[in-house]
Scaffold this motif. Structure first.
Motif, PDB file in Angstrom:
ATOM      1  N   UNK A 212       0.785  -1.171  -0.056  1.00 19.99           N
ATOM      2  CA  UNK A 212       0.044   0.082  -0.009  1.00 19.99           C
ATOM      3  C   UNK A 212       0.777   1.320   0.214  1.00 19.99           C
ATOM      4  N   UNK A 213       0.379   2.257  -0.502  1.00 17.98           N
ATOM      5  CA  UNK A 213       0.927   3.446  -0.596  1.00 17.98           C
ATOM      6  C   UNK A 213       0.778   4.097   1.065  1.00 17.98           C
ATOM      7  N   UNK A 214       1.797   4.654   1.614  1.00 22.98           N
ATOM      8  CA  UNK A 214       1.430   5.032   2.957  1.00 22.98           C
ATOM      9  C   UNK A 214       0.617   6.271   2.985  1.00 22.98           C
ATOM     10  N   UNK A 215       0.376   7.074   1.760  1.00 19.77           N
ATOM     11  CA  UNK A 215      -0.405   8.097   2.003  1.00 19.77           C
ATOM     12  C   UNK A 215      -1.987   7.634   2.181  1.00 19.77           C
ATOM     13  N   UNK A 216      -2.224   6.344   1.487  1.00 22.40           N
ATOM     14  CA  UNK A 216      -3.433   5.926   1.595  1.00 22.40           C
ATOM     15  C   UNK A 216      -3.875   4.857   2.611  1.00 22.40           C
ATOM     16  N   UNK A 217      -2.824   4.404   3.184  1.00 24.19           N
ATOM     17  CA  UNK A 217      -3.036   3.294   4.159  1.00 24.19           C
ATOM     18  C   UNK A 217      -3.935   3.665   5.513  1.00 24.19           C
ATOM     19  N   UNK A 218      -4.871   2.993   5.933  1.00 19.81           N
ATOM     20  CA  UNK A 218      -5.673   3.210   7.212  1.00 19.81           C
ATOM     21  C   UNK A 218      -5.496   1.869   7.950  1.00 19.81           C
ATOM     22  N   UNK A 219      -5.485   2.204   9.437  1.00 21.28           N
ATOM     23  CA  UNK A 219      -5.354   0.881  10.138  1.00 21.28           C
ATOM     24  C   UNK A 219      -6.872   0.269  10.212  1.00 21.28           C
ATOM     25  N   UNK A 220      -6.827  -1.067  10.474  1.00 21.58           N
ATOM     26  CA  UNK A 220      -8.283  -1.772  10.743  1.00 21.58           C
ATOM     27  C   UNK A 220      -8.356  -1.496  12.377  1.00 21.58           C
ATOM     28  N   UNK A 221      -7.602  -1.102  13.418  1.00 22.39           N
ATOM     29  CA  UNK A 221      -7.706  -0.961  14.674  1.00 22.39           C
ATOM     30  C   UNK A 221      -6.889   0.050  15.174  1.00 22.39           C
ATOM     31  N   UNK A 222      -7.198   0.850  16.051  1.00 26.68           N
ATOM     32  CA  UNK A 222      -6.035   1.593  16.732  1.00 26.68           C
ATOM     33  C   UNK A 222      -4.668   1.189  16.850  1.00 26.68           C
ATOM     34  N   UNK A 223      -3.603   1.901  16.607  1.00 25.29           N
ATOM     35  CA  UNK A 223      -2.153   1.403  16.644  1.00 25.29           C
ATOM     36  C   UNK A 223      -1.570   1.720  17.927  1.00 25.29           C
ATOM     37  N   UNK A 224      -1.038   0.782  18.425  1.00 24.44           N
ATOM     38  CA  UNK A 224      -0.043   1.176  19.877  1.00 24.44           C
ATOM     39  C   UNK A 224       1.205   1.745  19.480  1.00 24.44           C
ATOM     40  N   UNK A 225       1.932   1.317  18.424  1.00 24.38           N
ATOM     41  CA  UNK A 225       3.406   1.888  17.827  1.00 24.38           C
ATOM     42  C   UNK A 225       3.224   2.165  16.476  1.00 24.38           C
ATOM     43  N   UNK A 226       3.464   3.147  15.821  1.00 19.69           N
ATOM     44  CA  UNK A 226       3.691   3.552  14.206  1.00 19.69           C
ATOM     45  C   UNK A 226       4.968   3.920  14.143  1.00 19.69           C
ATOM     46  N   UNK A 227       5.628   3.365  13.608  1.00 22.08           N
ATOM     47  CA  UNK A 227       7.039   3.770  12.966  1.00 22.08           C
ATOM     48  C   UNK A 227       7.184   3.978  11.755  1.00 22.08           C
ATOM     49  N   UNK A 228       7.693   5.080  11.365  1.00 19.57           N
ATOM     50  CA  UNK A 228       8.191   5.249  10.005  1.00 19.57           C
ATOM     51  C   UNK A 228       9.624   5.732   9.755  1.00 19.57           C
ATOM     52  N   UNK A 229      10.142   5.058   9.127  1.00 19.19           N
ATOM     53  CA  UNK A 229      11.884   5.237   9.304  1.00 19.19           C
ATOM     54  C   UNK A 229      12.544   5.536   7.834  1.00 19.19           C
ATOM     55  N   UNK A 230      12.840   6.648   7.487  1.00 18.20           N
ATOM     56  CA  UNK A 230      13.431   7.017   6.371  1.00 18.20           C
ATOM     57  C   UNK A 230      12.425   6.686   5.222  1.00 18.20           C
ATOM     58  N   UNK A 231      11.261   7.323   5.203  1.00 21.74           N
ATOM     59  CA  UNK A 231      10.220   7.425   4.205  1.00 21.74           C
ATOM     60  C   UNK A 231       9.673   8.716   3.878  1.00 21.74           C
ATOM     61  N   UNK A 232       9.424   9.600   4.870  1.00 25.21           N
ATOM     62  CA  UNK A 232       8.667  10.716   4.517  1.00 25.21           C
ATOM     63  C   UNK A 232       9.319  12.024   3.761  1.00 25.21           C
ATOM     64  N   UNK A 233      10.693  11.502   3.516  1.00 21.56           N
ATOM     65  CA  UNK A 233      11.076  12.699   2.662  1.00 21.56           C
ATOM     66  C   UNK A 233      10.689  12.340   1.312  1.00 21.56           C
ATOM     67  N   UNK A 234      10.021  11.092   0.826  1.00 24.66           N
ATOM     68  CA  UNK A 234       9.312  11.046  -0.367  1.00 24.66           C
ATOM     69  C   UNK A 234       8.284  11.521  -0.430  1.00 24.66           C
ATOM     70  N   UNK A 235       7.504  12.140   0.454  1.00 25.98           N
ATOM     71  CA  UNK A 235       6.036  12.329   0.589  1.00 25.98           C
ATOM     72  C   UNK A 235       5.967  14.056   0.728  1.00 25.98           C
ATOM     73  N   UNK A 236       5.598  14.618  -0.214  1.00 27.64           N
ATOM     74  CA  UNK A 236       5.570  16.107  -0.286  1.00 27.64           C
ATOM     75  C   UNK A 236       4.213  16.268   0.600  1.00 27.64           C
TER      76      UNK A 236
END
Length: 265
Positions: A88-112
């Motif tokens: 999935x594209x991280x811009x479109x992803x949605x969780x099925x349930x609330x998340x306890x830990x959400x990590x995003x590592x060396x990704x967001x520089x690709x997302x204006x």
């Protein structure tokens, strides 16, 4: 989310040790005791994602990435019922349930415009949940400035001006702190410059070939890609000279933030 062009897991993994260090430093500041739902957005080839299951033995860990090549490599790290991967594209992803830990590592520089995405992810956290991010903060480094100059030069501007590395791709630590606090999280942010000691011929070129150079070369035919790469390699050798012992020093700035939601949401 990833830039255009196929990812090369083997090229990325050439510097697996150096790329893992910021992930470990980020994780060390996440004080989640026994999370059940852990998500790694932009998981890449999956080795670091799988390490989250070792860090939190009671968690179900999901890695999300848009690259078929990276997910094919990540399949080797899947553990039934513990570690899984979805495309999935991280811009479109949605969780099925609330998340306890959400990590995003060396990704967001690709997302204006990813500040808005962080605010949405903050709302996806469970009470007391954590959001942790790390992004390269080297837009002012020679690796990026020299490549941007080439892309905008008369020889290449017609095809590559739009692919030049953006100077404002990421925020500074204060910027991320503000975004996360405005989203209602208790946050901290910092930066670290790592000094990577690289070996081999044109090691800085090898480093960037699987990252910032990749979407640039994806726009060119093979002959033109070779021409631009040769010009860029010469500039990098001058900016990052080989040391007397044969190694090359690559300073690499990274920006970090961790944030926790309130216990009642």
């Amino acid at each position: 989310m990833a830039p255009s062009g196929a990812w090369d897991p083997s090229g990325y993994l050439r510097f697996a040790g150096e790329r893992a260090r910021p992930f470990a430093d980020l994780l060390a500041r996440v004080d989640a005791r026994a999370p059940s739902v852990v998500v790694d957005l932009g998981c890449g080839e999956g080795a670091l994602t799988a390490s989250l299951a070792d860090h939190w033995p009671g968690a179900v860990v999901t890695g999300v990435d848009s690259s078929a090549e990276m997910l094919a490599a990540a399949a080797a790290h899947a553990r039934p019922g513990r570690v899984g991967f979805v495309r999935a594209d991280v811009r479109d992803w949605r969780p099925d349930a609330p998340v306890d830990v959400l990590v995003t590592n060396a990704v967001l520089h690709w997302v204006p415009g990813h500040a808005a995405l962080l605010r949405r992810w903050a709302a996806d956290l469970a009470p007391g949940g954590w959001l942790a991010l790390q992004v390269p903060g080297n837009q002012a480094a020679p690796t990026h400035v020299l490549l941007a100059g080439l892309c905008r030069s008369p020889r290449w501007a017609g095809r590559l001006a739009g692919a030049a590395p953006a100077a404002d791709a990421v925020l500074d630590p204060a910027g991320y702190l503000g975004v996360l606090e405005e989203a209602g999280l208790a946050a901290e942010a910092w930066e670290t410059t790592y000094l990577h000691v690289l070996t081999g011929a044109d090691p800085v070129l090898a480093w960037v070939r699987s990252t910032v150079l990749r979407p640039v070369l994806a726009r060119l035919a093979d002959d033109d890609a070779a021409e631009l790469t040769a010009a860029y390699a010469a500039l990098l050798r001058e900016a990052y000279p080989r040391r007397p012992d044969g190694t090359t020093l690559l300073p690499f700035r990274r920006v970090f933030a961790v944030a926790q939601a309130g216990t009642s949401r």
